[in-house]
Scaffold this active site. Structure first.
Site, PDB file in Angstrom:
ATOM      1  N   CYS A  79      69.032  83.096  62.857  1.00  5.25           N
ATOM      2  CA  CYS A  79      67.914  83.990  62.245  1.00  5.25           C
ATOM      3  C   CYS A  79      69.363  83.964  60.771  1.00  5.25           C
ATOM      4  CB  CYS A  79      67.804  85.169  62.452  1.00  5.25           C
ATOM      5  SG  CYS A  79      67.261  86.269  61.496  1.00  5.25           S
ATOM      6  N   HIS A 181      65.004  85.361  66.839  1.00  5.34           N
ATOM      7  CA  HIS A 181      66.016  85.653  67.506  1.00  5.34           C
ATOM      8  C   HIS A 181      65.013  86.023  68.666  1.00  5.34           C
ATOM      9  CE1 HIS A 181      67.701  88.519  64.497  1.00  5.34           C
ATOM     10  NE2 HIS A 181      66.835  88.824  64.159  1.00  5.34           N
ATOM     11  N   GLU A 183      66.341  86.396  71.511  1.00  7.45           N
ATOM     12  CA  GLU A 183      66.769  87.353  72.301  1.00  7.45           C
ATOM     13  C   GLU A 183      66.055  88.891  71.752  1.00  7.45           C
ATOM     14  OE1 GLU A 183      68.133  88.695  68.454  1.00  7.45           O
ATOM     15  OE2 GLU A 183      67.777  86.797  69.462  1.00  7.45           O
TER      16      GLU A 183
END
Length: 201
Positions: A79, A181, A183
C-alpha cells in the site's frame, strides 16, 4: 527471518498473522541491525507519504533500506509502502521517496470516488514468480487515494481498473510492490505472501 519495518504507519497485526499462518518467521522492528540481519524486508503502511518518509528518516532507516535492497535483499512494499519505493509523490506537495524505483505517485482522478476502497480484480500483464498460482482477474482488497502514475512499463506485473489503470503489483528485480493489502485479501493474498516468502533465501 523477515523484518517488518515498524514506523507507526498502520496496524500490521493482520500481516503478522498471515506470515505466521505461512510459517514465515517475522519480527517487527526499527532496529537497523535487525534489518541488516534479516533475509527480507516488508515495508507496510497506511497514511500520508510525507509523514511516512519523515518517520523513516527520524528512525535513520532510509539509507539502511536503500543499501540492503541495493545489495539484493528482497523487499515487499504494501500500500503506502509500495508508493514509498518511488522517487516522488505529489501528496501534500512534492515529497521525495526512497527512490528505489523510477516514477512518481499522484492522486487518483476525481472522475471516480476517492479513496479507492474495496475489492477489485488483478489484470495480469506479465509472468512473475510473485503471481504464481494466482488466477487472472483474482480479487484483492484496496484502500488508497494515490497511485503510481508514471513508471516503467516493464516493471508492471498486474494492474486494476479504477477510472484509470492503477498499477497493483510491480516488480523490479528483488523489489516488489503491492498497492492493495495482501493480508486482507483472503486466499489470493496469502498465496502472494507465500510467493514472496519463496523469494527469501
Amino acid at each position: 527471518m523477515i523484518t517488518i519495518i515498524d514506523y507507526g504507519a498502520g496496524n500490521i497485526k493482520s500481516l503478522q498473522f498471515a506470515l505466521e499462518k505461512l510459517e514465515l518467521e517475522s519480527i517487527l522492528t526499527t532496529d537497523p541491525d535487525e534489518i541488516k540481519k534479516a533475509r527480507a524486508i516488508i515495508l507496510p503502511g497506511v497514511g500520508a507519504f510525507e509523514d511516512a518518509m519523515l518517520a523513516l528518516k527520524n528512525a535513520n532507516l532510509v539509507h539502511v533500506i536503500q543499501e540492503e535492497v541495493t545489495n539484493g535483499k528482497p523487499l515487499l512494499g504494501i500500500c503506502l509502502g509500495m508508493q514509498l519505493l518511488y522517487e516522488t509523490s505529489s501528496e501534500g506537495g512534492i515529497s521525495k521517496g526512497l527512490g528505489l524505483i523510477e516514477g512518481k505517485i499522484e492522486r487518483i482522478t476525481d472522475t471516480v470516488k476517492v479513496p479507492h476502497m474495496g475489492w477489485n480484480t488483478l489484470s495480469m500483464k506479465q509472468n512473475s514468480t510473485i503471481v504464481k498460482h494466482v488466477e487472472q482477474n483474482a480479487y484483492v482488497y484496496f484502500v488508497h487515494s494515490y497511485y503510481a502514475s508514471e513508471m516503467n512499463a516493464s516493471e508492471l506485473v498486474c494492474s486494476t481498473a479504477y477510472g484509470i489503470e492503477v498499477p497493483a503489483i510491480i516488480q523490479k528485480d528483488n523489489i516488489i510492490g503491492m498497492q492493495f493489502h495482501p493480508e486482507k485479501s483472503g486466499k489470493v493474498g496469502i498465496q502472494l505472501l507465500k510467493n514472496f516468502g519463496g523469494m527469501v533465501s
